[in-house]
Design an enzyme around this catalytic site. Structure first.
Site, short mmCIF file in Angstrom:
data_model
loop_
_atom_site.label_atom_id
_atom_site.label_comp_id
_atom_site.label_asym_id
_atom_site.label_seq_id
_atom_site.Cartn_x
_atom_site.Cartn_y
_atom_site.Cartn_z
N ARG A 100 0.80 -1.20 0.00
CA ARG A 100 0.00 0.00 0.00
C ARG A 100 0.84 1.26 0.00
O ARG A 100 0.36 2.36 -0.25
CB ARG A 100 -0.88 0.00 1.27
CG ARG A 100 -2.03 -0.98 1.18
CD ARG A 100 -2.80 -1.08 2.48
NE ARG A 100 -2.38 -2.30 3.17
CZ ARG A 100 -2.83 -2.60 4.40
NH1 ARG A 100 -3.62 -1.77 5.06
NH2 ARG A 100 -2.47 -3.73 4.97
N GLY A 101 2.13 1.08 0.29
CA GLY A 101 3.00 2.23 0.55
C GLY A 101 3.15 3.24 -0.56
O GLY A 101 3.52 4.38 -0.32
N GLU B 158 7.37 1.92 -6.55
CA GLU B 158 7.57 1.39 -5.19
C GLU B 158 7.87 2.54 -4.23
O GLU B 158 8.39 3.58 -4.64
CB GLU B 158 8.73 0.37 -5.24
CG GLU B 158 9.21 -0.18 -3.92
CD GLU B 158 8.20 -0.98 -3.14
OE1 GLU B 158 7.07 -0.49 -2.96
OE2 GLU B 158 8.53 -2.09 -2.68
N ASP B 159 7.51 2.36 -2.97
CA ASP B 159 7.80 3.41 -2.00
C ASP B 159 9.27 3.40 -1.59
O ASP B 159 9.98 4.38 -1.72
CB ASP B 159 6.87 3.32 -0.77
CG ASP B 159 6.85 1.94 -0.12
OD1 ASP B 159 7.50 1.00 -0.63
OD2 ASP B 159 6.19 1.78 0.92
N ASP C 204 14.54 -1.53 0.15
CA ASP C 204 15.28 -1.76 1.38
C ASP C 204 16.23 -2.96 1.16
O ASP C 204 17.28 -2.81 0.56
CB ASP C 204 14.25 -2.00 2.50
CG ASP C 204 14.85 -2.15 3.88
OD1 ASP C 204 15.67 -1.32 4.27
OD2 ASP C 204 14.47 -3.10 4.58
N PHE D 250 14.22 3.93 9.99
CA PHE D 250 12.86 3.51 9.69
C PHE D 250 12.02 4.76 9.46
O PHE D 250 11.94 5.63 10.32
CB PHE D 250 12.27 2.66 10.81
CG PHE D 250 11.07 1.89 10.34
CD1 PHE D 250 11.22 0.70 9.65
CD2 PHE D 250 9.79 2.39 10.55
CE1 PHE D 250 10.11 0.01 9.18
CE2 PHE D 250 8.67 1.70 10.08
CZ PHE D 250 8.84 0.50 9.40
N VAL D 251 11.42 4.86 8.28
CA VAL D 251 10.71 6.09 7.92
C VAL D 251 9.21 5.85 7.76
O VAL D 251 8.76 4.73 7.53
CB VAL D 251 11.28 6.70 6.63
CG1 VAL D 251 12.72 7.16 6.83
CG2 VAL D 251 11.17 5.75 5.45
N ASP E 176 4.05 3.48 6.16
CA ASP E 176 3.50 3.27 7.51
C ASP E 176 4.48 2.62 8.46
O ASP E 176 5.47 2.00 8.07
CB ASP E 176 2.29 2.34 7.42
CG ASP E 176 2.72 0.89 7.14
OD1 ASP E 176 3.38 0.65 6.11
OD2 ASP E 176 2.44 0.00 7.98
P1 IMP Z 1 12.40 -4.91 0.84
O1 IMP Z 1 11.77 -6.10 0.25
O2 IMP Z 1 13.24 -5.23 2.05
O3 IMP Z 1 13.19 -4.08 -0.17
O4 IMP Z 1 11.29 -4.01 1.45
C1 IMP Z 1 10.54 -3.20 0.74
C2 IMP Z 1 9.27 -2.88 1.49
O5 IMP Z 1 9.46 -2.82 2.89
C3 IMP Z 1 8.81 -1.51 1.09
O6 IMP Z 1 7.91 -1.61 0.04
C4 IMP Z 1 8.15 -1.01 2.33
O7 IMP Z 1 6.79 -1.38 2.31
C5 IMP Z 1 8.80 -1.72 3.46
N1 IMP Z 1 9.77 -0.84 4.12
C6 IMP Z 1 11.11 -0.80 3.94
N2 IMP Z 1 11.68 0.14 4.68
C7 IMP Z 1 10.69 0.74 5.35
C8 IMP Z 1 10.64 1.84 6.28
O8 IMP Z 1 11.65 2.47 6.65
N3 IMP Z 1 9.41 2.18 6.75
C9 IMP Z 1 8.27 1.51 6.38
N4 IMP Z 1 8.26 0.50 5.50
C10 IMP Z 1 9.47 0.12 5.00
MG MG Z 2 5.85 -1.75 0.29
#
Ligand code: IMP
Ligand code: MG
Length: 178
Positions: free
Chosen positions: A45-46, A101-102, A105, A154-155, A161
């Site tokens: 949803r981000g 994508e938001d 990470d 963490f943002v 969210d």
């Molecule tokens: P990844 O698969 O580890 O790259 O994570 C990506 C997803 O994790 C993003 O689409 C976000 O929804 C969530 N995410 C990563 N970092 C943060 C953060 O700092 N705050 C909130 N959600 C996060």
């Molecule tokens: Mg996400």
């Protein structure tokens, strides 16, 4: 789910986000200037606030679709195992696609989604992430366009969210436990 008390410190202002989106939209418009239709895929949803602002700056014929992948659950750690919770409504074969994508990470989510969507044989597929935390990467992937590189914090805000809260903040802030 309850969380320990925290405060939010602003990291990126609403004004900076808007200015950066104008620049990104210009690059996307240039890249896809000859498109007959660009399917803009928001990852729920981000990305819902980002995609709303981005498409309004894109002077292109766009269609909007959404996909939901499981990632963090309600916590602060990536689950690494990505599942598709909601698939696209439309077909993307032979289409131009922009995945929105938001945050990137660890990279697991974007990598999984890109692999899945590429298997459907789009004409072109590019990716954009508002935020990137390069120091956290575990999978070797980078979005075609990134709004801002941020440190390992963490943002929340601007759609993003913490345990489903703070998505409605107009800026990006970092969580500080008090
Ligand atoms: P990844 O698969 O580890 O790259 O994570 C990506 C997803 O994790 C993003 O689409 C976000 O929804 C969530 N995410 C990563 N970092 C943060 C953060 O700092 N705050 C909130 N959600 C996060
Ligand atoms: Mg996400």
């Amino acid at each position: 789910m309850s969380h320990p008390p925290y405060e939010i410190d602003q990291l990126i202002s609403a004004k900076s986000i808007a200015a950066r989106i104008e620049e990104l939209a210009e690059e996307i418009r240039t890249r896809f200037k000859d498109t007959d239709k660009l399917v803009v895929v928001g990852l729920l949803r981000g990305s819902f606030v980002f995609i709303a602002d981005l498409v309004r700056e894109l002077d292109l014929p766009v269609e909007v679709d959404f996909l939901e992948a499981s990632s963090y659950g309600d916590g602060m750690e990536s689950s690494r195992e990505v599942r598709i919770l909601k698939d696209l409504r439309g077909e993307i074969q032979d289409r131009d696609v922009l995945v929105v994508e938001d945050i990137v990470d660890t990279g697991f989510t974007l990598d999984h989604v890109v692999t899945l969507l590429k298997s459907r044989k789009p004409k072109r597929l590019e990716t954009i992430a508002l935020l990137d935390k390069p120091s956290r990467r575990e999978v070797d992937i980078k979005a075609t366009w990134t709004g801002f590189d941020i440190p390992d914090e963490f943002v929340v805000g601007y759609g993003i969210d913490y345990g489903q809260r703070n998505r409605n903040l107009p800026f990006i802030g970092k969580v500080r436990f008090t």
